[in-house]
Each structure stands twice: as C-alpha cells, then as structure tokens.
Design a protein around this motif. Structure first.
Motif, PDB file in Angstrom:
ATOM      1  N   ASP A  20      -5.684   5.624 -41.638  1.00  0.00           N
ATOM      2  CA  ASP A  20      -5.179   4.253 -41.780  1.00  0.00           C
ATOM      3  C   ASP A  20      -4.232   4.183 -42.972  1.00  0.00           C
ATOM      4  O   ASP A  20      -4.173   5.116 -43.784  1.00  0.00           O
ATOM      5  CB  ASP A  20      -6.306   3.211 -41.884  1.00  0.00           C
ATOM      6  CG  ASP A  20      -7.000   3.213 -43.229  1.00  0.00           C
ATOM      7  OD1 ASP A  20      -6.854   4.192 -43.984  1.00  0.00           O
ATOM      8  OD2 ASP A  20      -7.708   2.226 -43.535  1.00  0.00           O
ATOM      9  N   LEU A  43     -11.362  -0.216 -32.198  1.00  0.00           N
ATOM     10  CA  LEU A  43     -10.102   0.270 -31.605  1.00  0.00           C
ATOM     11  C   LEU A  43     -10.273   1.764 -31.352  1.00  0.00           C
ATOM     12  O   LEU A  43     -10.276   2.569 -32.301  1.00  0.00           O
ATOM     13  CB  LEU A  43      -8.927   0.024 -32.560  1.00  0.00           C
ATOM     14  CG  LEU A  43      -8.728  -1.440 -32.986  1.00  0.00           C
ATOM     15  CD1 LEU A  43      -7.719  -1.560 -34.120  1.00  0.00           C
ATOM     16  CD2 LEU A  43      -8.264  -2.282 -31.787  1.00  0.00           C
ATOM     17  N   HIS A  84     -15.027   8.450 -37.508  1.00  0.00           N
ATOM     18  CA  HIS A  84     -14.608   7.097 -37.143  1.00  0.00           C
ATOM     19  C   HIS A  84     -14.111   6.264 -38.327  1.00  0.00           C
ATOM     20  O   HIS A  84     -13.398   5.286 -38.134  1.00  0.00           O
ATOM     21  CB  HIS A  84     -15.752   6.358 -36.455  1.00  0.00           C
ATOM     22  CG  HIS A  84     -16.104   6.959 -35.138  1.00  0.00           C
ATOM     23  ND1 HIS A  84     -15.235   6.973 -34.084  1.00  0.00           N
ATOM     24  CD2 HIS A  84     -17.218   7.612 -34.714  1.00  0.00           C
ATOM     25  CE1 HIS A  84     -15.791   7.581 -33.049  1.00  0.00           C
ATOM     26  NE2 HIS A  84     -16.996   7.983 -33.405  1.00  0.00           N
ATOM     27  N   ARG A 119     -19.158   1.007 -46.886  1.00  0.00           N
ATOM     28  CA  ARG A 119     -20.612   0.885 -47.086  1.00  0.00           C
ATOM     29  C   ARG A 119     -21.223  -0.028 -46.033  1.00  0.00           C
ATOM     30  O   ARG A 119     -20.750  -1.133 -45.800  1.00  0.00           O
ATOM     31  CB  ARG A 119     -20.929   0.330 -48.480  1.00  0.00           C
ATOM     32  CG  ARG A 119     -20.961   1.405 -49.549  1.00  0.00           C
ATOM     33  CD  ARG A 119     -21.596   0.860 -50.816  1.00  0.00           C
ATOM     34  NE  ARG A 119     -20.783  -0.210 -51.394  1.00  0.00           N
ATOM     35  CZ  ARG A 119     -19.914  -0.019 -52.393  1.00  0.00           C
ATOM     36  NH1 ARG A 119     -19.769   1.169 -52.924  1.00  0.00           N
ATOM     37  NH2 ARG A 119     -19.218  -1.023 -52.860  1.00  0.00           N
ATOM     38  N   LYS A 138     -14.505 -10.328 -45.669  1.00  0.00           N
ATOM     39  CA  LYS A 138     -14.325 -10.083 -44.229  1.00  0.00           C
ATOM     40  C   LYS A 138     -14.619 -11.316 -43.383  1.00  0.00           C
ATOM     41  O   LYS A 138     -13.905 -11.608 -42.424  1.00  0.00           O
ATOM     42  CB  LYS A 138     -15.220  -8.924 -43.794  1.00  0.00           C
ATOM     43  CG  LYS A 138     -14.817  -7.597 -44.400  1.00  0.00           C
ATOM     44  CD  LYS A 138     -15.691  -6.473 -43.867  1.00  0.00           C
ATOM     45  CE  LYS A 138     -15.229  -5.126 -44.336  1.00  0.00           C
ATOM     46  NZ  LYS A 138     -15.404  -4.874 -45.760  1.00  0.00           N
ATOM     47  N   THR A 183     -12.126   6.015 -42.013  1.00  0.00           N
ATOM     48  CA  THR A 183     -11.111   6.742 -42.772  1.00  0.00           C
ATOM     49  C   THR A 183     -11.238   6.516 -44.279  1.00  0.00           C
ATOM     50  O   THR A 183     -10.373   6.951 -45.040  1.00  0.00           O
ATOM     51  CB  THR A 183      -9.703   6.293 -42.312  1.00  0.00           C
ATOM     52  OG1 THR A 183      -9.662   4.870 -42.368  1.00  0.00           O
ATOM     53  CG2 THR A 183      -9.392   6.750 -40.915  1.00  0.00           C
ATOM     54  N   GLU A 194     -14.293  -5.650 -32.434  1.00  0.00           N
ATOM     55  CA  GLU A 194     -14.083  -4.717 -31.332  1.00  0.00           C
ATOM     56  C   GLU A 194     -13.532  -3.422 -31.948  1.00  0.00           C
ATOM     57  O   GLU A 194     -12.662  -3.481 -32.828  1.00  0.00           O
ATOM     58  CB  GLU A 194     -13.128  -5.394 -30.353  1.00  0.00           C
ATOM     59  CG  GLU A 194     -11.987  -4.610 -29.864  1.00  0.00           C
ATOM     60  CD  GLU A 194     -10.910  -5.491 -29.186  1.00  0.00           C
ATOM     61  OE1 GLU A 194     -10.395  -5.022 -28.199  1.00  0.00           O
ATOM     62  OE2 GLU A 194     -10.619  -6.614 -29.663  1.00  0.00           O
ATOM     63  N   LEU A 196      -6.876  -4.228 -40.375  1.00  0.00           N
ATOM     64  CA  LEU A 196      -8.331  -4.023 -40.441  1.00  0.00           C
ATOM     65  C   LEU A 196      -8.939  -4.926 -41.503  1.00  0.00           C
ATOM     66  O   LEU A 196      -9.958  -5.568 -41.274  1.00  0.00           O
ATOM     67  CB  LEU A 196      -8.650  -2.566 -40.769  1.00  0.00           C
ATOM     68  CG  LEU A 196      -8.236  -1.548 -39.711  1.00  0.00           C
ATOM     69  CD1 LEU A 196      -8.688  -0.156 -40.126  1.00  0.00           C
ATOM     70  CD2 LEU A 196      -8.817  -1.910 -38.341  1.00  0.00           C
ATOM     71  N   ILE A 212     -17.711  -2.364 -33.952  1.00  0.00           N
ATOM     72  CA  ILE A 212     -17.903  -1.860 -35.304  1.00  0.00           C
ATOM     73  C   ILE A 212     -18.485  -3.029 -36.105  1.00  0.00           C
ATOM     74  O   ILE A 212     -17.947  -4.140 -36.070  1.00  0.00           O
ATOM     75  CB  ILE A 212     -16.599  -1.272 -35.902  1.00  0.00           C
ATOM     76  CG1 ILE A 212     -16.845  -0.690 -37.288  1.00  0.00           C
ATOM     77  CG2 ILE A 212     -15.451  -2.252 -35.933  1.00  0.00           C
ATOM     78  CD1 ILE A 212     -15.721   0.256 -37.768  1.00  0.00           C
ATOM     79  N   ILE A 218     -21.287   0.155 -42.842  1.00  0.00           N
ATOM     80  CA  ILE A 218     -20.588  -0.031 -41.553  1.00  0.00           C
ATOM     81  C   ILE A 218     -21.162   0.922 -40.500  1.00  0.00           C
ATOM     82  O   ILE A 218     -21.471   2.070 -40.805  1.00  0.00           O
ATOM     83  CB  ILE A 218     -19.077   0.245 -41.727  1.00  0.00           C
ATOM     84  CG1 ILE A 218     -18.472  -0.823 -42.646  1.00  0.00           C
ATOM     85  CG2 ILE A 218     -18.346   0.297 -40.395  1.00  0.00           C
ATOM     86  CD1 ILE A 218     -16.976  -0.767 -42.783  1.00  0.00           C
TER      87      ILE A 218
HETATM   88  P1  ADP Z   1     -14.347  -1.391 -45.825  1.00  0.00           P
HETATM   89  O1  ADP Z   1     -13.917  -2.574 -46.590  1.00  0.00           O
HETATM   90  O2  ADP Z   1     -15.804  -1.147 -46.047  1.00  0.00           O
HETATM   91  O3  ADP Z   1     -13.486  -0.216 -46.046  1.00  0.00           O
HETATM   92  P2  ADP Z   1     -13.026  -1.676 -43.258  1.00  0.00           P
HETATM   93  O4  ADP Z   1     -12.990  -2.886 -42.436  1.00  0.00           O
HETATM   94  O5  ADP Z   1     -11.786  -1.284 -43.932  1.00  0.00           O
HETATM   95  O6  ADP Z   1     -14.222  -1.806 -44.297  1.00  0.00           O
HETATM   96  O7  ADP Z   1     -13.473  -0.477 -42.342  1.00  0.00           O
HETATM   97  C1  ADP Z   1     -13.688   0.821 -42.835  1.00  0.00           C
HETATM   98  C2  ADP Z   1     -13.020   1.824 -41.934  1.00  0.00           C
HETATM   99  O8  ADP Z   1     -13.532   1.698 -40.608  1.00  0.00           O
HETATM  100  C3  ADP Z   1     -11.551   1.639 -41.791  1.00  0.00           C
HETATM  101  O9  ADP Z   1     -10.874   2.302 -42.818  1.00  0.00           O
HETATM  102  C4  ADP Z   1     -11.259   2.237 -40.438  1.00  0.00           C
HETATM  103  O10 ADP Z   1     -11.111   3.618 -40.518  1.00  0.00           O
HETATM  104  C5  ADP Z   1     -12.523   1.924 -39.660  1.00  0.00           C
HETATM  105  N1  ADP Z   1     -12.382   0.701 -38.874  1.00  0.00           N
HETATM  106  C6  ADP Z   1     -12.626  -0.551 -39.312  1.00  0.00           C
HETATM  107  N2  ADP Z   1     -12.456  -1.454 -38.342  1.00  0.00           N
HETATM  108  C7  ADP Z   1     -12.092  -0.770 -37.261  1.00  0.00           C
HETATM  109  C8  ADP Z   1     -11.778  -1.140 -35.936  1.00  0.00           C
HETATM  110  N3  ADP Z   1     -11.828  -2.402 -35.543  1.00  0.00           N
HETATM  111  N4  ADP Z   1     -11.439  -0.163 -35.064  1.00  0.00           N
HETATM  112  C9  ADP Z   1     -11.383   1.112 -35.462  1.00  0.00           C
HETATM  113  N5  ADP Z   1     -11.687   1.523 -36.685  1.00  0.00           N
HETATM  114  C10 ADP Z   1     -12.036   0.623 -37.592  1.00  0.00           C
END
Ligand code: ADP
Length: 561
Positions: free
Chosen positions: A175, A163, A219, A141, A87, A221, A161, A321, A131, A143
C-alpha cells in the motif's frame, strides 16, 4: 518522463526560504526528525509556551490546548481531526457522502460500523471476505479477516469488505503512504507531498481462502507487522530506493510507469480521493476551528500533516484504506530519514511563519485598549489571502497544490451547504465594499464644477463632513453612511470601528491626513489612531479669584497662566 521527482532530486532541491528568528516548541514530540528539520531552517527550539510560534505535537490537539493558543501561535493539528483519523468516524463521514454522491465517493471499500449497522452487514454475509478492525487502533493491531461476522456483531468494530485483488509487485501486496498537508480548512487549502512510502507485505499474495485468512504477513502491509518477519528486507541504500519491503513512493510510480500505466491518471485519481475525503469533514472542522478562533488577523493557526493509506487494485484503481492524523515520523532506515526530514522542512517553509504578528501582539498587549486594533476588514483579508497564495506557489518545494486546483469547480458540489452559502455571502459583501469604495473615490475626486451635488473632500475635512448623507446619489444603492461624530466628540473605539467596518476604503485618505503625525509606533501601521490627547482634550482648570468662587473650564490650547 517521471511525473514525480526522484528521491535524490527531492533531497537536492535548492530550498528558497527566508531566515527568520522563529521558535518552535517540541516538548510533545518524540520524533528526532522534526528537530533535524528545524535545525536546517535555523529555527530555535524552546520549551516556552509563550515564546514559541509553533507547537509540534505527536497526538491530537485538545479543545483546551487550542483555546490557549495565543493569536500568533500555530499548532500541527486541527481540533476535531480525529473525524478523519478514527476509523469509525471516517466510516461515518464517508458513508454519509456516499449516500449523497454514490459515484463520486466509491473510493472507500464498503464499510460498516458495529454494532450500529449489524443488521445491514449481517445480510451481506455469504461469499464475501471481511476485514475487521478495532475502532481506534493502528499499525495493524487487532485486525483480522473473516467470513462470519456473527460473533462480532454486538461489539465495537469497523467492518470492511476485503479488497481481494490488489495490484502486486514481485507477487507482493503493498500500500502507499501519501503525505498530505491540510494548510487551511477555510478557505480550504490542501497540498500533497511528492514523495512518500510504499509498504510491502513479506509473504507472496494468494487470494484469501479459509486456510490463509490468518496470514497477517500476506494480507496486511503494515511495516510494524512485517518488519518482524525473517523475510523482511530493510532498505539501507537510498540510491536504490526500489528494493526491500519499504520503498519510496516515487520508485513504485516509476515501476508502474515502466509497466506502461498512465501515472498522470493515477495521480489525478489519488488527488481526488484526498480532496473529497477532506471535504467530507470540512464543515465540522471549520466549525470547530472558527468557534474558538482568536482575532488572528488572517493567521492560519492550525495545520495538519496527514498520512493517507492507499491500496491499488489490479486495475490500478486507488482505494482509501485509512487516514492517519498522527502518522509516524520514526526514521528506522535512511530512506525514512530523507523522506521525512524533507517533508517536515518543506511543510514548515510552506507555512510562512513570521515574527511580526508576535511582535505586534506583544506591543498591543502593552497599549491601552482603545489603541488595540480591530479585526481585519474583508478586503484586507482578501488581499492577505492573495499574498499568501503567491507565497505558497513559490515555496512548494516537494509539494503539489491539490486544492484549489484547475478542477475546483468539480469539488464545489461536495462543499458543505453552509460553507457554500457563506462563500457567496462573503463575495456579496466584498462586492458591496468595492462598490462603496468606488463610489466614495468618485465622490472625493469629482470636481465641484462638474457635479451638481458632490463637493470635493479636502484633506482637512473629515468623515464627519459626510454625516448622514445618503449614498444613494453616489452609489445608486440604498446605503447610508452612518452618523459620525465631530472629532472632538468621538468616542475613540466605537467610532473608529464604525468607520472601519462600514467604509474601510476611505479610512486612509481621511484619517491618515488628520492624524498622520500623531502616531508613529510600529504596531499602528495598519490603522492610524488618534492619540488619546487628541480625542479627549484634557480640560485645564483655572482659578477665578475671589468673585466667582468656582472653577472654570478653558480651552486646552490656552496656557495655564
Ligand atoms: P491500521 O491503522 O491498523 O494500519 P488499516 O486500515 O490501515 O489499519 O489496515 C491495515 C492493513 O490491512 C492495510 O495496510 C492493508 O494492507 C490491509 N487492509 C486494510 N483494509 C483492507 C481492505 N479493505 N482490503 C484489503 N486490505 C486491507
């Protein structure tokens, strides 16, 4: 019309592939579906690190592993692909691109790397919801959502930020998991798989407020989080891939189309997000890939299957994302199984793995050094690329080629400057080669009576007949054919190299005529090498009795009496 194939169509697609005796090493993967896909192609699974043509690994490739690859082998990761998969690295790369191209790189939510950008993000605090993500975790994990960042500013996090207006289906946030094959980094070749997954949260979505910020099943997915909820509905019938909390990508696209949305436009936007994201690291990945590359004669040794996670907002704008460089290939449900099995099978077909390079390599290992081949000429590489593209176009199966495509020129601006320079240099060189080739062809073909200076090169003449002559008369260019030695004086390797590198175009007509009967071995098809005997005629010594008391060298075609 559905622009994406349905799951059933994809599964039943007649797959055209050539059966070959290919071996794959699956020692470092835990996913059974890879094994299943391999069985479908009738490839052999081997634990051997030498025998195998392909390694499939669940984790990224280390420098050492990459270095150890043999020239005919491939591995399912690029060195440095963590630059997309981690990330913090993705944040750094996309922020850099956004600075240069603010309008074109606005598909990634505003993101900051803590603690380095703590000052910048501190100023943003107020109404916005953030987030916060650990730098290198996955599956949701660690988050969390927050309005106040002060307690975390000195820690290692990626802050984004939030969304807050996602597109909802049945009141749920979701997603998209899109599978992307990076088949080659230079030249860049990217394919998007037509089928993927849509992961739904299990709790109805409400705009983030102080009291619901902790609700992860609303929040986030992630499948790993939501499957633990009592509300999670598993999809157990692949004929109904539009129910449950994990659905097929095509079913969601169909849903959106039925709602009157322009799916073609959405897909085009998604393709751009993918290509531009990969372009942000193309320079670095190319450097790492090439800096340790063997003489592979055009084999693409690395490929990578990425999982792109895309969120659609209420206006159907796709947001990136994250990118998974080690996406999960677990198959908990029949839906997962169908999608992933076809995905892996189609990926392996598209790679066009052949047995021949391995055979050639092993034969060459046994051959003396001067009979080993030299690098492919630019021209040969270009021909091979064209052949490969034709193969790819015929064997897409569930894939769509998204780079290069009809908007290739649009992407040009995002290409790293060094690669752009390199591209134009290669084109120039190719042009030069072609000019020399044309000129030499003219020179060879021109009739003596019609030309004042040029002589026809007969089949028993060699390149040495052109020694030192200026090509200016022939080409109008300021080029000189390098001095070549008389055949009997030639040092085998260097002279051939010179001929090949400089005027590869004439190698065949001249050399093959001279040596055509001397070498018949399979591995010398590409180049016709003179036999060692021809190069170094073994001197035969003859005893001159009594008078001179010495040895005298005689020609080797004289019999030793
Ligand atoms: P991981 O690798 O742990 O899955 P992600 O960056 O994919 O991390 O984030 C996990 C979930 O959080 C995403 O599947 C989405 O549902 C939600 N999410 C992540 N970033 C955002 C964002 N900027 N705005 C809204 N929802 C988000």
């Amino acid at each position: 019309m559905n622009v994406f194939m349905s799951l059933q169509q994809l599964d039943q697609l007649p797959r055209d592939f050539i059966k070959r005796k290919i071996m794959i090493n699956l020692e470092q993967t835990k996913y059974k579906v890879i094994d299943e896909a391999v069985q479908l192609l009738e490839w052999k699974i081997t634990p051997s690190e030498v025998e195998c043509h392909i390694f499939w690994k669940d984790t990224y490739v280390t420098d050492e592993e990459y270095r150890r690859l043999l020239p005919y082998q491939r591995i399912n990761h690029f060195p440095g692909s963590y630059m997309l998969g981690k990330k913090n690295e993705l944040c750094r790369n996309l922020n850099r691109m956004r600075k240069m191209f603010p309008d074109d790189y606005d598909f990634f939510p505003r993101t900051w790397q803590l603690p380095y950008q703590s000052e910048e993000v501190r100023q943003k605090q107020g109404k916005a919801i953030f987030i916060v993500k650990p730098e290198a975790n996955c599956q949701g994990r660690g988050i969390f959502l927050t309005k106040k960042l002060d307690p975390f500013l000195d820690k290692h996090y990626v802050v984004q930020e939030y969304l807050s207006n996602p597109y909802l289906i049945d009141g749920l946030k979701f997603d998209l998991r899109i599978y992307v094959l990076l088949k080659s980094i230079y030249p860049l070749k990217i394919f998007m798989y037509q089928e993927g997954l849509a992961r739904f949260s299990t709790k109805k979505y409400v705009k983030p407020q102080k009291k619901n910020l902790g609700s992860v099943t609303m929040h986030l997915t992630n499948y790993a989080i939501n499957k633990r909820s009592k509300d999670f509905v598993f999809n157990n019938d692949t004929n109904k891939d539009d129910v449950g909390h994990k659905r097929s990508l095509s079913s969601v696209l169909k849903y959106l189309q039925d709602q009157g949305h322009d799916i073609n436009q959405l897909l085009n936007q998604i393709k751009k997000v993918i290509v531009k994201t990969i372009q942000s690291v193309q320079g670095d990945l190319t450097h790492l890939y090439r800096s340790q590359q063997h003489n592979t004669d055009g084999i693409e040794q690395c490929f990578e299957l990425f999982g792109f996670d895309i969120l659609l907002d209420s206006s159907l704008k796709p947001w990136l994302l994250e990118v998974n460089h080690t996406p999960s290939f677990s198959t908990d449900t029949p839906l997962d199984k169908i999608i992933k099995r076809n995905l892996i099978r189609d990926t392996l077909i598209l790679l066009d793995v052949k047995n021949k390079p391995k055979k050639i390599y092993l034969d060459q290992k046994r051959a003396p050094v001067y009979q080993r081949p030299i690098k492919m000429s630019l021209e040969e590489k270009e021909k091979q690329q064209i052949k490969m593209s034709l193969y790819e176009d015929k064997h897409l199966n569930g894939y769509i080629k998204i780079y290069p495509d009809e908007i290739k020129d649009y992407y040009e601006q995002f290409m790293p400057p060094k690669l752009k320079e390199r591209d134009s240099m290669i084109n120039q060189q190719l042009e030069q080669f072609k000019n020399v080739e044309r000129a030499l062809k003219n020179y060879i073909e021109v009739k003596p009576s019609k030309s004042k200076n040029a002589k026809r090169l007969s089949t028993n003449q060699s390149l040495s007949d052109l020694d030192g002559q200026s090509l200016q008369q022939l080409t109008g260019r300021n080029t000189v054919i390098p001095q070549t030695r008389a055949v009997s004086q030639q040092r085998p390797f260097s002279s051939i190299t010179t001929i090949n590198r400089t005027i590869s175009a004439v190698r065949k007509p001249v050399l093959s005529n001279q040596y055509q009967n001397l070498n018949t071995s399979q591995n010398q098809k590409r180049l016709v090498y003179p036999s060692p005997v021809e190069f170094h005629p073994k001197p035969v010594y003859k005893m001159i009795p009594i008078k001179n008391f010495s040895f005298q060298k005689i020609e080797n075609n004289q019999k030793n009496e």
